[in-house]
Write a protein that holds these residues in place. Structure first.
Motif, PDB file in Angstrom:
ATOM      1  N   TYR A  83      -3.457  47.281 -20.053  1.00  0.00           N
ATOM      2  CA  TYR A  83      -2.791  47.839 -21.090  1.00  0.00           C
ATOM      3  C   TYR A  83      -2.538  47.123 -22.596  1.00  0.00           C
ATOM      4  O   TYR A  83      -2.985  47.782 -23.336  1.00  0.00           O
ATOM      5  N   TYR A  85      -4.096  54.443 -20.660  1.00  0.00           N
ATOM      6  CA  TYR A  85      -3.179  54.733 -19.314  1.00  0.00           C
ATOM      7  C   TYR A  85      -4.002  54.971 -18.164  1.00  0.00           C
ATOM      8  O   TYR A  85      -5.212  54.848 -18.049  1.00  0.00           O
ATOM      9  N   GLN A  86      -3.303  54.733 -17.029  1.00  0.00           N
ATOM     10  CA  GLN A  86      -4.133  54.770 -15.871  1.00  0.00           C
ATOM     11  C   GLN A  86      -4.318  56.211 -15.339  1.00  0.00           C
ATOM     12  O   GLN A  86      -3.692  57.250 -15.821  1.00  0.00           O
ATOM     13  N   TRP A 146      -2.617  61.170 -14.821  1.00  0.00           N
ATOM     14  CA  TRP A 146      -2.543  60.159 -15.708  1.00  0.00           C
ATOM     15  C   TRP A 146      -0.939  59.649 -15.358  1.00  0.00           C
ATOM     16  O   TRP A 146      -0.149  60.494 -15.251  1.00  0.00           O
ATOM     17  N   PHE A 165       1.867  56.283 -16.523  1.00  0.00           N
ATOM     18  CA  PHE A 165       2.228  55.131 -17.350  1.00  0.00           C
ATOM     19  C   PHE A 165       4.038  55.057 -16.835  1.00  0.00           C
ATOM     20  O   PHE A 165       4.439  56.029 -16.677  1.00  0.00           O
ATOM     21  N   TYR A 166       4.311  54.002 -16.300  1.00  0.00           N
ATOM     22  CA  TYR A 166       3.923  52.712 -16.359  1.00  0.00           C
ATOM     23  C   TYR A 166       3.050  52.133 -15.383  1.00  0.00           C
ATOM     24  O   TYR A 166       2.906  52.904 -14.565  1.00  0.00           O
ATOM     25  N   TRP A 177      -8.624  52.799 -15.348  1.00  0.00           N
ATOM     26  CA  TRP A 177      -7.834  52.891 -16.762  1.00  0.00           C
ATOM     27  C   TRP A 177      -8.661  53.624 -17.545  1.00  0.00           C
ATOM     28  O   TRP A 177      -9.946  53.686 -17.400  1.00  0.00           O
ATOM     29  N   VAL A 186       1.530  61.956 -19.902  1.00  0.00           N
ATOM     30  CA  VAL A 186       2.304  60.707 -19.758  1.00  0.00           C
ATOM     31  C   VAL A 186       3.544  60.586 -20.666  1.00  0.00           C
ATOM     32  O   VAL A 186       3.653  61.135 -21.737  1.00  0.00           O
ATOM     33  N   THR A 236       6.056  58.244 -22.392  1.00  0.00           N
ATOM     34  CA  THR A 236       6.267  56.767 -22.791  1.00  0.00           C
ATOM     35  C   THR A 236       7.222  56.582 -23.851  1.00  0.00           C
ATOM     36  O   THR A 236       7.506  57.393 -24.631  1.00  0.00           O
TER      37      THR A 236
END
Length: 136
Positions: free
Chosen positions: A19, A30-31, A39, A41-42, A57, A97, A99
């Motif tokens: 990341y 993001y994963q 998807w 995050f974290y 990723w 996601v 964030t």
């Protein structure tokens, strides 16, 4: 008298390094779980939806909306005191996601929940950039 304020910065781990490496290159990643298309995050070692360890990723669009936000008028640390007032938001990206990041390059009085935003990167040094968001 000149002071050199220390800014608290992320300390990448084996799991978070991709990341931060992408951010340093101006990319938001993001994963993504190929098994359930989730998807996240974290960063984690497995998918939080299905438990798969096939996590990968993927590059994110960098677009989203403000999910919620606050205007800070008291700094969390000495460095951020130099930036008062500033906005911290939870951004829901197009990938779903959520964030947390600062909202920059904005009139703080014009921010609203649902406001479209896009990622920008604050370059800290050659190895580290912080994803932030600004109005789209």
């Amino acid at each position: 008298m000149m002071t050199n304020l220390q800014r608290p910065l992320p300390q990448p781990t084996d799991i978070t390094q991709p990341y931060w490496s992408a951010a340093a290159k101006g990319q938001l990643v993001y994963q993504h779980c190929p098994d359930c298309q989730h998807w996240q995050f974290y960063p984690r070692a497995f998918c939080v939806r299905c438990g798969s360890d096939a996590i990968q990723w993927g590059e994110a669009s960098g677009e989203g909306v403000i999910y919620t936000f606050t205007i800070n008028r008291r700094a969390a640390n000495a460095f951020m005191k130099t930036r008062l007032p500033y906005a911290v938001a939870m951004v829901q990206t197009s990938e779903g996601v959520k964030t947390m990041a600062n909202i920059v390059n904005a009139d703080l009085d014009s921010l609203y929940i649902g406001m479209p935003v896009r990622v920008v990167f604050e370059q800290i040094n050659d190895d580290l950039a912080l994803p932030q968001f600004q109005p789209a």
